[in-house]
Write a protein that holds these residues in place. Structure first.
Motif, PDB file in Angstrom:
ATOM      1  N   ASN A 151       0.533  -0.934   0.474  1.00  0.00           N
ATOM      2  CA  ASN A 151       0.003  -0.395  -0.165  1.00  0.00           C
ATOM      3  C   ASN A 151       0.681   1.343   0.322  1.00  0.00           C
ATOM      4  OD1 ASN A 151       1.162   0.628   2.450  1.00  0.00           O
ATOM      5  ND2 ASN A 151      -0.976  -0.947   3.481  1.00  0.00           N
ATOM      6  N   GLU A 152       0.457   2.276   0.388  1.00  0.00           N
ATOM      7  CA  GLU A 152       1.033   3.809   0.112  1.00  0.00           C
ATOM      8  C   GLU A 152       1.812   4.000   1.266  1.00  0.00           C
ATOM      9  OE1 GLU A 152      -0.726   7.262  -1.619  1.00  0.00           O
ATOM     10  OE2 GLU A 152      -2.630   5.829  -0.620  1.00  0.00           O
ATOM     11  N   GLN A 153       1.780   3.216   2.398  1.00  0.00           N
ATOM     12  CA  GLN A 153       2.795   3.252   3.526  1.00  0.00           C
ATOM     13  C   GLN A 153       3.673   2.510   3.102  1.00  0.00           C
ATOM     14  OE1 GLN A 153      -0.331   3.045   3.924  1.00  0.00           O
ATOM     15  NE2 GLN A 153      -0.982   5.289   4.090  1.00  0.00           N
ATOM     16  N   GLY A 154       3.730   1.526   1.884  1.00  0.00           N
ATOM     17  CA  GLY A 154       4.954   0.635   1.964  1.00  0.00           C
ATOM     18  C   GLY A 154       4.476  -0.176   2.342  1.00  0.00           C
ATOM     19  N   THR A 155       3.274  -0.757   3.845  1.00  0.00           N
ATOM     20  CA  THR A 155       3.072  -2.337   4.105  1.00  0.00           C
ATOM     21  C   THR A 155       2.659  -3.267   3.118  1.00  0.00           C
ATOM     22  OG1 THR A 155       2.799  -0.768   5.409  1.00  0.00           O
ATOM     23  CG2 THR A 155       1.494  -3.312   5.775  1.00  0.00           C
ATOM     24  N   VAL A 177       7.898  -3.465   3.514  1.00  0.00           N
ATOM     25  CA  VAL A 177       7.969  -3.839   2.074  1.00  0.00           C
ATOM     26  C   VAL A 177       9.792  -4.583   2.513  1.00  0.00           C
ATOM     27  CG1 VAL A 177       8.577  -1.914   1.099  1.00  0.00           C
ATOM     28  CG2 VAL A 177       8.503  -4.333   0.127  1.00  0.00           C
ATOM     29  N   ASP A 178      10.601  -3.652   3.850  1.00  0.00           N
ATOM     30  CA  ASP A 178      12.153  -3.517   4.481  1.00  0.00           C
ATOM     31  C   ASP A 178      12.364  -5.049   5.019  1.00  0.00           C
ATOM     32  OD1 ASP A 178      11.687  -1.063   3.776  1.00  0.00           O
ATOM     33  OD2 ASP A 178      12.073   0.137   5.548  1.00  0.00           O
ATOM     34  N   ILE A 179      11.875  -5.816   5.276  1.00  0.00           N
ATOM     35  CA  ILE A 179      11.646  -7.102   5.917  1.00  0.00           C
ATOM     36  C   ILE A 179      12.000  -7.889   4.534  1.00  0.00           C
ATOM     37  CG2 ILE A 179       9.592  -8.399   5.366  1.00  0.00           C
ATOM     38  CD1 ILE A 179       8.937  -9.380   8.080  1.00  0.00           C
ATOM     39  N   LEU A 180      11.867  -7.596   3.720  1.00  0.00           N
ATOM     40  CA  LEU A 180      12.424  -8.588   2.596  1.00  0.00           C
ATOM     41  C   LEU A 180      13.234  -7.880   1.214  1.00  0.00           C
ATOM     42  CD1 LEU A 180       8.868  -9.439   0.303  1.00  0.00           C
ATOM     43  CD2 LEU A 180       9.981 -10.800   1.928  1.00  0.00           C
ATOM     44  N   PHE A 181      13.140  -6.677   1.244  1.00  0.00           N
ATOM     45  CA  PHE A 181      13.827  -5.849   0.539  1.00  0.00           C
ATOM     46  C   PHE A 181      14.281  -4.238   1.316  1.00  0.00           C
ATOM     47  CE2 PHE A 181      11.209  -6.712  -2.445  1.00  0.00           C
ATOM     48  CZ  PHE A 181      11.915  -7.744  -3.196  1.00  0.00           C
ATOM     49  N   PRO A 182      14.956  -4.753   2.390  1.00  0.00           N
ATOM     50  CA  PRO A 182      16.105  -3.403   3.051  1.00  0.00           C
ATOM     51  C   PRO A 182      16.870  -2.683   2.602  1.00  0.00           C
ATOM     52  CG  PRO A 182      17.515  -5.204   3.117  1.00  0.00           C
ATOM     53  CD  PRO A 182      16.056  -5.993   2.284  1.00  0.00           C
ATOM     54  N   PHE A 213      13.985  -1.998 -11.589  1.00  0.00           N
ATOM     55  CA  PHE A 213      15.210  -1.407 -10.944  1.00  0.00           C
ATOM     56  C   PHE A 213      15.883  -2.987 -10.114  1.00  0.00           C
ATOM     57  CE2 PHE A 213      11.392  -0.783  -7.424  1.00  0.00           C
ATOM     58  CZ  PHE A 213      12.084  -1.632  -6.791  1.00  0.00           C
ATOM     59  N   GLU A 214      16.178  -2.456  -9.486  1.00  0.00           N
ATOM     60  CA  GLU A 214      17.905  -4.206  -9.677  1.00  0.00           C
ATOM     61  C   GLU A 214      17.993  -4.167  -8.016  1.00  0.00           C
ATOM     62  OE1 GLU A 214      22.044  -5.564  -9.968  1.00  0.00           O
ATOM     63  OE2 GLU A 214      20.665  -6.607 -11.541  1.00  0.00           O
ATOM     64  N   THR A 215      17.420  -4.961  -7.189  1.00  0.00           N
ATOM     65  CA  THR A 215      17.976  -4.778  -6.051  1.00  0.00           C
ATOM     66  C   THR A 215      18.493  -6.065  -4.564  1.00  0.00           C
ATOM     67  OG1 THR A 215      16.443  -3.771  -3.483  1.00  0.00           O
ATOM     68  CG2 THR A 215      15.523  -5.219  -4.590  1.00  0.00           C
ATOM     69  N   LEU A 216      18.732  -6.078  -3.866  1.00  0.00           N
ATOM     70  CA  LEU A 216      18.722  -6.853  -3.250  1.00  0.00           C
ATOM     71  C   LEU A 216      18.088  -7.582  -2.004  1.00  0.00           C
ATOM     72  CD1 LEU A 216      22.657  -6.809  -1.293  1.00  0.00           C
ATOM     73  CD2 LEU A 216      22.272  -7.790  -3.348  1.00  0.00           C
ATOM     74  N   GLY A 217      17.460  -8.720  -2.028  1.00  0.00           N
ATOM     75  CA  GLY A 217      16.479  -9.259  -1.184  1.00  0.00           C
ATOM     76  C   GLY A 217      16.741 -10.242  -0.549  1.00  0.00           C
ATOM     77  N   VAL A 218      16.097 -10.391   0.903  1.00  0.00           N
ATOM     78  CA  VAL A 218      16.735 -10.743   2.071  1.00  0.00           C
ATOM     79  C   VAL A 218      15.739 -12.324   2.085  1.00  0.00           C
ATOM     80  CG1 VAL A 218      16.675 -10.950   4.889  1.00  0.00           C
ATOM     81  CG2 VAL A 218      17.796  -9.383   3.752  1.00  0.00           C
ATOM     82  N   LEU A 219      16.036 -13.916   1.694  1.00  0.00           N
ATOM     83  CA  LEU A 219      14.736 -14.814   1.879  1.00  0.00           C
ATOM     84  C   LEU A 219      15.227 -15.251   3.031  1.00  0.00           C
ATOM     85  CD1 LEU A 219      16.298 -16.821  -0.444  1.00  0.00           C
ATOM     86  CD2 LEU A 219      14.601 -14.707  -0.347  1.00  0.00           C
ATOM     87  N   LYS A 220      14.077 -15.915   4.173  1.00  0.00           N
ATOM     88  CA  LYS A 220      13.712 -16.923   5.058  1.00  0.00           C
ATOM     89  C   LYS A 220      14.592 -16.809   5.619  1.00  0.00           C
ATOM     90  CE  LYS A 220      10.814 -18.874   8.055  1.00  0.00           C
ATOM     91  NZ  LYS A 220       9.265 -19.893   8.362  1.00  0.00           N
TER      92      LYS A 220
END
Length: 442
Positions: free
Chosen positions: A13-17, A41-46, A61-68
């Motif tokens: 959503n607009e708040q990034g949730t 969304v930071d939990i996935l893309f810090p 864009f290209e970005t780093l993502g964190v898996l579980k």
């Protein structure tokens, strides 16, 4: 493993949730939907700057993502905006670098296969046809080896030039204006063109020109595919010369027979008639009168045959007087009405006048025999570049598709072809028959 054709997407959503986290996303990140839904969304893309999404309708864009399992993977993210019930959402379509590379390799392989197939088509086309590409102004941008071989020009001599370089001068300006009008409107043009090679020799090509259209539907270049038909055209020209020669021989024979009937048999019968007149005082009057009548009928019949074979007026005065004489005698002899209109101020070539006369004669004779009509319309009108002839019988008509056993139409068609005239027949059952002949002025 994520399914091959599945798309990984995340809705925030607009708040990034995170609002939605689909099944392929759970498979690639390792999180269950309930573990990430409602969280930033930071939990996935810090390292992802979420506020940039508010500046563009869509972005990639290209970005780093964190898996579980805390491993880090590079992702390619494509984002689009979605307005739903006055609420703004962002849809993130996610691909791993590995998937992207795999997709790129697949695309590369497909492109290579398409190029290979395209080269095969080009090879087949080049081997069988004469190919040229021109820009929208008609300047040549590509020619194949076959084009160079038949035109005897090198590619360097042709590229950058227009097709005027091989113009034979055979076709009229109107012919080429119609060609350019057709392809300029985005339509395919097909026809036969006579060209001139570099050494001055002529060749014929069966041509198809295909316009390539831009996004606005306007041509930006043209592809011309040609096949040489010089042999075919030479055979047609030879056949036409033979037909003209045959018709000429036929006319000479008609002249000969006409003279023989008029000067031979006719004169003999006249002498016989004079002798019978001298015997009037010494013989049975009734018998002599009967012989006189019969001989007079024979003379009239011979004159009629002579007139039909070759009217001398055609040679002496020309086409219109000859046809006017024919129409008058035709109407008188058969009791028909012919509406004859004409406008012709010049004498034509003898062969042309003869062919037109025979076409009119054959058409009116056919109308008398088969049309079951009492009225015929005939017009011969001189135009700027051609003579227009129309014969309309107002009769019962016929089916043009039905098989015909007679030679009347064939004879007219051949005579028209021998003088390079356009010959058309239009007919319908119970609606009459119209014959149109357009004779170009030489």
């Amino acid at each position: 493993m994520i399914q091959k054709d599945s798309q990984v997407y995340i809705i925030i959503n607009e708040q990034g949730t995170i609002e939605s986290f689909n099944l392929p996303a759970t498979e690639i990140f390792g999180f269950k939907q309930e573990e990430v839904k409602g969280k930033k969304v930071d939990i996935l893309f810090p390292h992802f700057n979420f506020h940039l999404l508010h500046q563009e309708d869509s972005s990639a864009f290209e970005t780093l993502g964190v898996l579980k399992d805390q491993s880090i993977t590079t992702f390619q993210v494509n984002c689009s905006r979605l307005l739903l019930l006055d609420q703004l959402y962002f849809v993130l379509h996610v691909e791993t670098a590995k998937e992207q590379k795999s997709s790129f390799n697949k695309m590369k392989a497909e492109l290579k296969a398409s190029l290979s197939e395209l080269m095969d088509f080009k090879f087949a086309l080049d081997e069988s046809s004469i190919v040229a590409i021109t820009d929208q102004k008609g300047m040549i941008t590509y020619v194949n080896d076959t084009f160079c071989k038949i035109s005897k020009y090198s590619s360097e001599e042709l590229i950058g030039k227009s097709h005027k370089i091989i113009n034979s001068g055979y076709h009229s300006p109107d012919f080429f204006r119609n060609l350019w009008r057709t392809i300029g409107n985005g339509k395919v043009w097909k026809g036969e063109i006579k060209n001139r090679a570099k050494d001055g020799t002529y060749y014929w090509v069966d041509t198809t020109i295909v316009p390539f259209l831009n996004g606005k539907g306007k041509p930006y270049q043209y592809l011309a595919i040609r096949n040489e038909i010089t042999g075919k055209k030479r055979a047609e020209e030879e056949l036409q010369r033979m037909m003209s020669k045959l018709i000429g021989i036929q006319e000479e024979e008609r002249k000969k027979i006409s003279r023989e009937l008029h000067d031979g048999i006719g004169q003999n019968l006249y002498s016989l008639l004079i002798m019978i007149n001298r015997l009037r005082t010494d013989s049975n009057q009734q018998f002599i009168e009967q012989m006189e009548t019969e001989i007079s009928n024979i003379i009239d019949e011979i004159r009629q045959i002579s007139w039909q074979l070759r009217p001398s007026i055609l040679d002496d005065l020309g086409l219109i007087p000859a046809i006017r004489s024919f129409v008058n005698k035709f109407n008188e002899h058969y009791g028909l009405k012919t509406n004859f209109t004409y406008k012709l101020q010049r004498r034509l070539d003898s062969e042309v006048e003869t062919s037109i006369y025979r076409i009119v004669q054959e058409a009116m004779t056919n109308a008398r025999k088969y049309a079951k009509t009492n009225e015929i319309s005939l017009s011969i009108i001189e135009g700027e570049n051609e003579l227009d002839i129309v014969i309309d019988d107002h009769g019962v008509g016929f089916d043009p598709k039905a098989k015909r056993n007679g030679v009347g139409l064939f004879s007219m068609e051949e005579r028209a072809r021998s003088i390079e005239a356009d010959f058309q027949v239009h007919s319908q059952i119970n609606e009459g028959t119209t014959i149109k002949v357009k004779v170009p002025f030489q």
